[in-house]
Design an enzyme around this catalytic site. Structure first.
Site, PDB file in Angstrom:
ATOM      1  N   ASP A   1       0.868  -1.180   0.000  1.00  0.00           N
ATOM      2  CA  ASP A   1       0.000   0.000   0.000  1.00  0.00           C
ATOM      3  C   ASP A   1       0.901   1.225   0.000  1.00  0.00           C
ATOM      4  O   ASP A   1       2.102   1.132   0.266  1.00  0.00           O
ATOM      5  CB  ASP A   1      -0.893  -0.010   1.254  1.00  0.00           C
ATOM      6  CG  ASP A   1      -1.784   1.227   1.335  1.00  0.00           C
ATOM      7  OD1 ASP A   1      -2.361   1.614   0.300  1.00  0.00           O
ATOM      8  OD2 ASP A   1      -1.880   1.824   2.416  1.00  0.00           O
ATOM      9  N   SER A   2       0.302   2.368  -0.251  1.00  0.00           N
ATOM     10  CA  SER A   2       1.053   3.625  -0.185  1.00  0.00           C
ATOM     11  C   SER A   2       1.537   3.907   1.241  1.00  0.00           C
ATOM     12  O   SER A   2       2.464   4.676   1.427  1.00  0.00           O
ATOM     13  CB  SER A   2       0.164   4.767  -0.661  1.00  0.00           C
ATOM     14  OG  SER A   2      -1.039   4.781   0.087  1.00  0.00           O
TER      15      SER A   2
ATOM     16  N   HIS B   1      -8.296   3.521   3.944  1.00  0.00           N
ATOM     17  CA  HIS B   1      -8.510   4.141   5.253  1.00  0.00           C
ATOM     18  C   HIS B   1      -9.974   4.166   5.694  1.00  0.00           C
ATOM     19  O   HIS B   1     -10.263   4.329   6.872  1.00  0.00           O
ATOM     20  CB  HIS B   1      -8.006   5.582   5.232  1.00  0.00           C
ATOM     21  CG  HIS B   1      -6.512   5.707   5.194  1.00  0.00           C
ATOM     22  ND1 HIS B   1      -5.750   5.099   4.230  1.00  0.00           N
ATOM     23  CD2 HIS B   1      -5.654   6.352   6.011  1.00  0.00           C
ATOM     24  CE1 HIS B   1      -4.468   5.390   4.455  1.00  0.00           C
ATOM     25  NE2 HIS B   1      -4.395   6.145   5.523  1.00  0.00           N
TER      26      HIS B   1
ATOM     27  N   CYS C   1      -3.803  -1.052  -2.061  1.00  0.00           N
ATOM     28  CA  CYS C   1      -4.117   0.367  -2.251  1.00  0.00           C
ATOM     29  C   CYS C   1      -5.089   0.538  -3.424  1.00  0.00           C
ATOM     30  O   CYS C   1      -4.813   0.060  -4.532  1.00  0.00           O
ATOM     31  CB  CYS C   1      -2.811   1.097  -2.541  1.00  0.00           C
ATOM     32  SG  CYS C   1      -2.992   2.838  -2.903  1.00  0.00           S
TER      33      CYS C   1
ATOM     34  N   GLU D   1      -5.521   9.239   9.546  1.00  0.00           N
ATOM     35  CA  GLU D   1      -4.127   9.143  10.035  1.00  0.00           C
ATOM     36  C   GLU D   1      -3.972   9.863  11.370  1.00  0.00           C
ATOM     37  O   GLU D   1      -3.144   9.513  12.202  1.00  0.00           O
ATOM     38  CB  GLU D   1      -3.168   9.753   9.010  1.00  0.00           C
ATOM     39  CG  GLU D   1      -3.194   9.046   7.679  1.00  0.00           C
ATOM     40  CD  GLU D   1      -2.005   8.134   7.457  1.00  0.00           C
ATOM     41  OE1 GLU D   1      -1.005   8.297   8.164  1.00  0.00           O
ATOM     42  OE2 GLU D   1      -2.098   7.261   6.582  1.00  0.00           O
TER      43      GLU D   1
HETATM   44  N1  DGL Z   1      -4.000   3.745   0.044  1.00  0.00           N
HETATM   45  C1  DGL Z   1      -4.706   4.814  -0.626  1.00  0.00           C
HETATM   46  C2  DGL Z   1      -5.952   4.229  -1.310  1.00  0.00           C
HETATM   47  O1  DGL Z   1      -6.481   3.209  -0.912  1.00  0.00           O
HETATM   48  C3  DGL Z   1      -5.090   5.930   0.316  1.00  0.00           C
HETATM   49  C4  DGL Z   1      -3.906   6.731   0.819  1.00  0.00           C
HETATM   50  C5  DGL Z   1      -3.179   7.464  -0.281  1.00  0.00           C
HETATM   51  O2  DGL Z   1      -3.719   8.449  -0.856  1.00  0.00           O
HETATM   52  O3  DGL Z   1      -2.073   7.056  -0.599  1.00  0.00           O
HETATM   53  O4  DGL Z   1      -6.408   4.791  -2.259  1.00  0.00           O
END
Ligand code: DGL
Length: 270
Positions: free
Chosen positions: A11-12, A187, A74, A153
């Site tokens: 994930d990011s 999130h 992600c 967050e």
């Molecule tokens: N993980 C990203 C998503 O599910 C959310 C956080 C980000 O913008 O990197 O789209």
């Protein structure tokens, strides 16, 4: 293929740990390795080309760890890079969008589906395409909610500021007569109680994390890649590209468990 390898998940940042939690529940015998790209989060506002470059680098790192399958936890990376990663990877690659879309298409009774996600996910139209491919008659209302990620967050799950943002973002979705809302971002499951309240009791919330874990189970079964049951407690590795202390701290909120040591990974020197 390598039955013993872990499942690679990325994930990011830390948000994808909601997907890890679902995978650990669905597949308790599987070892996992999770990489959060905390040095470069958020992906939501970034261009498709940038997200594709990041995702390609992470795939190479996961493959070097000998993973037997990759889960793109992600939504933004799935929207921009899933097809590219599938071309590059010699192992199955699973995203979060198709499983979420399938669950939403099955859940709706009135054909109206709301989708909330980052700016990148919504701009890509990936959920709309996935939903209409399943059922062309569906009405899909998409809404970007860029403030939700920083609010989560911050741990402000039920904070008045988060409620205000939710009421503002969801106003148009509510007017659209939807009975199903896809939480199209890692999130958002943490905001589920608040979002349920704002949307009202007649709207079903779809958490793609759970659906993705079910899809992963099916893919591993089809490919004969499931780890044998009863092989002892599997090993789970955690890695991040920056600030491993914060990752461990906030990550425990996402997984509901204390994270063992978190490895620091420098993707630019791999
Ligand atoms: N993980 C990203 C998503 O599910 C959310 C956080 C980000 O913008 O990197 O789209």
């Amino acid at each position: 293929m390598n039955h013993d390898g872990p499942i690679g998940i990325f994930d990011s940042g830390i948000g994808g740990l909601t997907v890890v939690r679902a995978i650990h529940t669905a597949l308790p015998d599987e070892a996992t390795i999770y990489l959060g790209d905390t040095a470069r989060v958020p992906y939501g506002p970034k261009s498709p080309a940038t997200v594709q470059r990041y995702a390609t680098e992470i795939l190479a790192w996961l493959l070097a760890q000998r993973v037997k399958a990759v889960v793109v936890a992600c939504n933004t990376a799935t929207a921009h890079a899933l097809d590219l990663l599938r071309e590059q990877a010699p192992v199955p690659v699973i995203g979060v969008i198709d499983p979420g879309a399938r669950a939403a298409a099955a859940a709706t009774r009135n054909g109206g589906i709301g989708v909330i996600g980052t700016a990148g996910t919504v701009a890509s139209g990936a959920y709309r395409r996935a939903l209409l491919a399943l059922r062309p008659e569906l009405r899909v209302i998409e809404q970007a909610c860029p403030l939700f990620v920083p609010l989560v967050e911050e741990g402000w799950f039920g904070h008045p500021a988060t409620r205000l943002a939710a009421e503002e973002y969801l106003a148009a979705v509510r007017l659209g007569d939807v009975d199903t809302l896809v939480l199209g971002c890692t999130h958002y499951p943490l905001l589920a109680p608040l979002l349920a309240e704002v949307m009202g009791p007649d709207v079903t919330l779809i958490d793609s994390a759970r659906e993705t874990a079910l899809e992963l189970t099916a893919v591993l079964d089809r490919a004969g890649l499931r780890a044998p049951a009863g092989g002892g407690t599997p090993r789970h590795r955690w890695a991040a590209t920056d600030d491993v202390e914060r990752f461990a701290m906030v990550g425990s909120v996402f997984t509901g468990e204390a994270l063992a040591s978190v490895e620091l990974v420098d993707l630019t020197h791999e």
